[in-house]
Design a protein around this motif. Structure first.
Motif, PDB file in Angstrom:
ATOM      1  N   LEU A 285       0.958  -1.125   0.068  1.00  0.00           N
ATOM      2  CA  LEU A 285      -0.168   0.048  -0.125  1.00  0.00           C
ATOM      3  C   LEU A 285       0.858   1.339  -0.155  1.00  0.00           C
ATOM      4  O   LEU A 285       1.754   1.405   0.905  1.00  0.00           O
ATOM      5  CB  LEU A 285      -1.003  -0.078   1.256  1.00  0.00           C
ATOM      6  CG  LEU A 285      -2.024  -1.124   1.311  1.00  0.00           C
ATOM      7  CD1 LEU A 285      -2.575  -1.311   2.701  1.00  0.00           C
ATOM      8  CD2 LEU A 285      -3.107  -0.611   0.352  1.00  0.00           C
ATOM      9  N   LYS A 286       0.418   2.121  -0.822  1.00  0.00           N
ATOM     10  CA  LYS A 286       1.260   3.332  -1.091  1.00  0.00           C
ATOM     11  C   LYS A 286       0.491   4.560  -0.835  1.00  0.00           C
ATOM     12  O   LYS A 286      -0.340   4.954  -1.756  1.00  0.00           O
ATOM     13  CB  LYS A 286       2.006   3.422  -2.607  1.00  0.00           C
ATOM     14  CG  LYS A 286       2.915   2.211  -2.735  1.00  0.00           C
ATOM     15  CD  LYS A 286       3.777   2.366  -4.064  1.00  0.00           C
ATOM     16  CE  LYS A 286       4.880   3.262  -4.099  1.00  0.00           C
ATOM     17  NZ  LYS A 286       5.926   3.421  -5.186  1.00  0.00           N
TER      18      LYS A 286
ATOM     19  N   ARG B 270      -6.159   9.248   3.372  1.00  0.00           N
ATOM     20  CA  ARG B 270      -7.314   8.377   3.446  1.00  0.00           C
ATOM     21  C   ARG B 270      -7.119   7.251   2.261  1.00  0.00           C
ATOM     22  O   ARG B 270      -8.061   6.507   2.069  1.00  0.00           O
ATOM     23  CB  ARG B 270      -8.744   9.173   3.316  1.00  0.00           C
ATOM     24  CG  ARG B 270      -8.744   9.918   4.592  1.00  0.00           C
ATOM     25  CD  ARG B 270     -10.111  10.583   4.600  1.00  0.00           C
ATOM     26  NE  ARG B 270     -10.492  11.257   5.524  1.00  0.00           N
ATOM     27  CZ  ARG B 270     -10.991  10.642   6.680  1.00  0.00           C
ATOM     28  NH1 ARG B 270     -11.640   9.495   6.496  1.00  0.00           N
ATOM     29  NH2 ARG B 270     -11.567  11.283   7.877  1.00  0.00           N
ATOM     30  N   ARG B 271      -6.319   7.748   1.250  1.00  0.00           N
ATOM     31  CA  ARG B 271      -6.232   6.710   0.234  1.00  0.00           C
ATOM     32  C   ARG B 271      -4.673   6.077  -0.176  1.00  0.00           C
ATOM     33  O   ARG B 271      -3.730   7.027  -0.153  1.00  0.00           O
ATOM     34  CB  ARG B 271      -6.754   7.484  -1.172  1.00  0.00           C
ATOM     35  CG  ARG B 271      -8.157   8.309  -0.793  1.00  0.00           C
ATOM     36  CD  ARG B 271      -9.332   7.405  -0.967  1.00  0.00           C
ATOM     37  NE  ARG B 271      -9.448   6.835  -2.259  1.00  0.00           N
ATOM     38  CZ  ARG B 271     -10.296   5.585  -2.556  1.00  0.00           C
ATOM     39  NH1 ARG B 271     -11.230   5.380  -1.728  1.00  0.00           N
ATOM     40  NH2 ARG B 271     -10.375   4.924  -3.947  1.00  0.00           N
TER      41      ARG B 271
ATOM     42  N   GLY C 102      -9.328   3.154  -0.270  1.00  0.00           N
ATOM     43  CA  GLY C 102      -9.506   3.536   1.044  1.00  0.00           C
ATOM     44  C   GLY C 102      -9.775   2.536   2.071  1.00  0.00           C
ATOM     45  O   GLY C 102     -10.104   1.393   1.737  1.00  0.00           O
ATOM     46  N   ALA C 103      -9.947   2.867   3.248  1.00  0.00           N
ATOM     47  CA  ALA C 103     -10.380   1.734   4.166  1.00  0.00           C
ATOM     48  C   ALA C 103     -11.519   1.039   3.952  1.00  0.00           C
ATOM     49  O   ALA C 103     -11.576  -0.360   4.060  1.00  0.00           O
ATOM     50  CB  ALA C 103     -10.429   2.490   5.670  1.00  0.00           C
ATOM     51  N   GLU C 104     -12.619   1.652   3.417  1.00  0.00           N
ATOM     52  CA  GLU C 104     -13.681   0.835   3.356  1.00  0.00           C
ATOM     53  C   GLU C 104     -13.644  -0.113   1.768  1.00  0.00           C
ATOM     54  O   GLU C 104     -14.020  -1.315   1.679  1.00  0.00           O
ATOM     55  CB  GLU C 104     -14.981   1.779   2.978  1.00  0.00           C
ATOM     56  CG  GLU C 104     -15.459   2.458   4.204  1.00  0.00           C
ATOM     57  CD  GLU C 104     -16.543   3.225   4.119  1.00  0.00           C
ATOM     58  OE1 GLU C 104     -16.993   3.337   2.998  1.00  0.00           O
ATOM     59  OE2 GLU C 104     -17.135   3.951   5.179  1.00  0.00           O
ATOM     60  N   ASP C 105     -12.924   0.393   0.938  1.00  0.00           N
ATOM     61  CA  ASP C 105     -12.793  -0.284  -0.280  1.00  0.00           C
ATOM     62  C   ASP C 105     -11.781  -1.432  -0.026  1.00  0.00           C
ATOM     63  O   ASP C 105     -12.101  -2.479  -0.689  1.00  0.00           O
ATOM     64  CB  ASP C 105     -11.946   0.484  -1.418  1.00  0.00           C
ATOM     65  CG  ASP C 105     -12.713   1.811  -1.667  1.00  0.00           C
ATOM     66  OD1 ASP C 105     -13.779   1.780  -1.722  1.00  0.00           O
ATOM     67  OD2 ASP C 105     -11.948   2.982  -2.051  1.00  0.00           O
ATOM     68  N   TYR C 106     -10.804  -1.395   0.855  1.00  0.00           N
ATOM     69  CA  TYR C 106      -9.972  -2.373   1.307  1.00  0.00           C
ATOM     70  C   TYR C 106     -10.696  -3.614   1.812  1.00  0.00           C
ATOM     71  O   TYR C 106     -10.400  -4.789   1.663  1.00  0.00           O
ATOM     72  CB  TYR C 106      -9.009  -1.714   2.349  1.00  0.00           C
ATOM     73  CG  TYR C 106      -7.747  -2.817   2.303  1.00  0.00           C
ATOM     74  CD1 TYR C 106      -6.849  -2.871   1.090  1.00  0.00           C
ATOM     75  CD2 TYR C 106      -7.542  -3.667   3.499  1.00  0.00           C
ATOM     76  CE1 TYR C 106      -5.767  -3.798   1.229  1.00  0.00           C
ATOM     77  CE2 TYR C 106      -6.178  -4.300   3.624  1.00  0.00           C
ATOM     78  CZ  TYR C 106      -5.576  -4.418   2.585  1.00  0.00           C
ATOM     79  OH  TYR C 106      -4.501  -5.513   2.627  1.00  0.00           O
ATOM     80  N   LEU C 107     -11.532  -3.522   2.407  1.00  0.00           N
ATOM     81  CA  LEU C 107     -12.556  -4.647   3.121  1.00  0.00           C
ATOM     82  C   LEU C 107     -12.918  -5.442   1.891  1.00  0.00           C
ATOM     83  O   LEU C 107     -13.233  -6.699   2.037  1.00  0.00           O
ATOM     84  CB  LEU C 107     -13.763  -4.179   3.844  1.00  0.00           C
ATOM     85  CG  LEU C 107     -13.541  -3.171   4.947  1.00  0.00           C
ATOM     86  CD1 LEU C 107     -14.713  -2.846   5.708  1.00  0.00           C
ATOM     87  CD2 LEU C 107     -12.644  -3.969   5.937  1.00  0.00           C
TER      88      LEU C 107
END
Length: 525
Positions: free
Chosen positions: A79-80, A85-86, A100-105
């Motif tokens: 992750l770069k 947040r992104r 982002g955090a939600e996308d990563y899920l």
């Protein structure tokens, strides 16, 4: 010997990377076939591998410790961060999008399978795999999506060594608290502790270490001393503090020093590029974030950035942009690398990284950079001023117009720019080309009026890095319980001490009873 273990840390920058590198080097020197592994990394310090991808810089260093070329196998998920947040998501060496955090899920199941398959393959191909955790395993808010810490340890049945940095203070509480906050199942994987960066007499620390073992049932596997001569590739931005020197400056060969101010950008990437300069006697390199620090510096370096346009705006807000323009007008030496090179140009067209379109650059070099969706990832060789050079490229920006002479020819094409005492290039690692670095430093010293600075003729960055790895291995051999680590690899147990009854550590109200290890393990609360 066959086996695997995971080195976790109580915090970021606690020493995970260097302990992994040291264990890898120590075992490699003993003839063991070792590979490093970091399931998921978050870092803007990356390198291009022989198999055409990119991985975290620390895993490339660890590969060197094992006598291996860097490979995407050693860091399958990277992750770069481009903002708070992104982050750009790199899987098996290739950028696949921004999350982002939600996308990563939504990616976690796919990524977990990638990580598991890569680790299984490495375990089949090597005698030993030394894994590195990410951040801290105590981040229990992230446990459900964890790929690199206790999630990996649980899935792959890895014993875990927990490292704490005593230089930050409170290391005993950090070690105890990290263990205490974990679930009983995760606690069962923690097999021992390592204290990092200790200064002073270990005898004064020993009572605390003994008590830690009494309270947890885990042995302290050793105390690594603070080593003044140890400075190797920083894993992330925590190692690039403003006003902090880089390396250990050595006395000059000649009568004068050469001072270097490296601008500490908010989203600095590949900050390790300047370490080659710090290897040189008489070259004092320092990170700076204030325009006043540029005054009097013989050379200013604008390093790479993961957010070129955003960091360019930061240069304007801080007044550093104006200072760079004034410096350029006065003929003061400046070096721009990758994103820093792009900022020195007249125009940046970016619909990809920032989405801002056309943006004016600093205008001290005559060129236009346009960002493309695809990322340039390649290891490059060529010539600069008749000298053989090598490096690697990681960038979305392409130079579409160059009004200044090219600095070098790379893979048969012009690369970089030169205007008087201003140089720019997309090549990371360029300054590790020893002959080029020496020739260029002479030009920098002449432009800065440092006639008394003399370039050393025998510095090899590769040898310096190899010596650092050997120093790490020596520290591991001299200060850690190596037989216990070997038992941990082969049996999953560091010693014959019983595992702590997890209920006892999970209930602080029991602690005031001052129970000993024997009472905890005989079935009492």
């Amino acid at each position: 010997m066959r086996g695997s273990l995971l080195v976790a840390g109580t915090t970021s920058d606690a020493g995970k990377s260097v302990v992994v590198a040291g264990i890898c080097r120590m075992l490699t020197r003993r003839g063991v076939r070792v590979a490093p592994f970091k399931a998921q990394n978050m870092s803007n310090n990356s390198v291009v591998t022989l198999d055409g991808g990119e991985i975290g810089r620390a895993q490339a260093l660890q590969a060197r410790a094992c006598g291996l070329e860097p490979s995407v196998r050693f860091n399958p998920v990277l992750l770069k961060p481009g903002s708070d947040r992104r982050s750009q998501l790199v899987v098996q060496g290739r950028a696949v999008g921004t999350v982002g955090a939600e996308d990563y899920l939504h990616h976690r199941h796919e990524l977990r399978a990638v990580v598991a398959a890569e680790l299984d393959a490495l375990r089949a191909d090597f005698d030993v795999v030394i894994c590195e955790g990410a951040g801290s395993p105590a981040e229990i808010n992230l446990r459900a999506t964890d790929l690199a810490n206790m999630g990996l340890a649980h899935a792959a049945r890895l014993p875990v060594i927990l490292v704490g940095d005593i230089d930050r203070g409170g290391v005993l509480a950090h070690l105890f608290g990290t263990l205490a906050i974990l679930s009983p199942a995760d606690q069962a994987s923690i097999s021992g502790f390592v204290v990092n960066k200790f200064r002073g007499a270990v005898e004064l620390l020993q009572p605390g270490l003994d008590r830690l073992t009494e309270l947890t049932g885990r042995p302290v596997l050793g105390v690594l001393p603070y080593a003044e001569d140890l400075w190797i590739d920083a894993e992330d931005s925590l190692g690039t503090l403003a006003d902090a020197p880089v390396g250990r400056p050595q006395p000059p060969v000649g009568a004068e020093w050469l001072t270097v101010a490296a601008i500490r950008l908010p989203r600095v990437s590949n900050s390790t590029d300047i370490e080659a300069l710090a290897c040189e006697p008489g070259v004092a390199v320092r990170w700076v974030s204030d325009p006043s620090r540029l005054v009097g510096a013989d050379l200013v370096v604008v390093p790479g950035s993961k957010a070129t346009v955003s960091d360019l705006r930061w240069l304007h807000r801080t007044g550093i942009a104006a200072a760079l323009r004034s410096r350029a007008a006065a003929g003061g030496p400046i070096l721009g690398i990758c994103g820093g090179y792009q900022m020195l140009g007249t125009r940046i067209v970016d619909h990809v990284e920032s989405g801002e379109g056309a943006v004016g650059g600093l205008g001290v070099l005559d060129m236009t950079t346009e960002f493309a969706e695809s990322k340039v990832l390649r290891r490059s060789v060529g010539y600069a001023e008749g000298i053989a050079v090598s490096g690697y490229e990681i960038h979305h920006g392409r130079v579409t117009r160059r009004g200044d002479p090219a600095w070098m020819t790379i893979d048969g094409a012009p690369e970089g720019s030169v205007r008087g005492s201003i140089w720019g290039t997309h090549l990371h690692g360029l300054l590790e080309s020893d002959d080029l670095r020496r020739s260029w430093l002479r030009a920098v010293a002449a432009a800065a009026g440092r006639s008394g600075f003399v370039v050393a003729e025998d510095v090899s960055v590769a040898r310096v890095r190899a010596a650092q790895l050997d120093l790490l291995a020596d520290l591991i051999e001299d200060h850690l319980d190596v037989p216990a680590i070997e038992r941990l690899l082969t049996t999953g147990k560091a010693t014959d001490l019983p595992t702590l009854v997890t209920d006892a550590i999970a209930h602080p109200e029991h602690m005031d009873r001052r129970l000993t290890l024997s009472t905890w393990t005989d079935g009492s609360p």
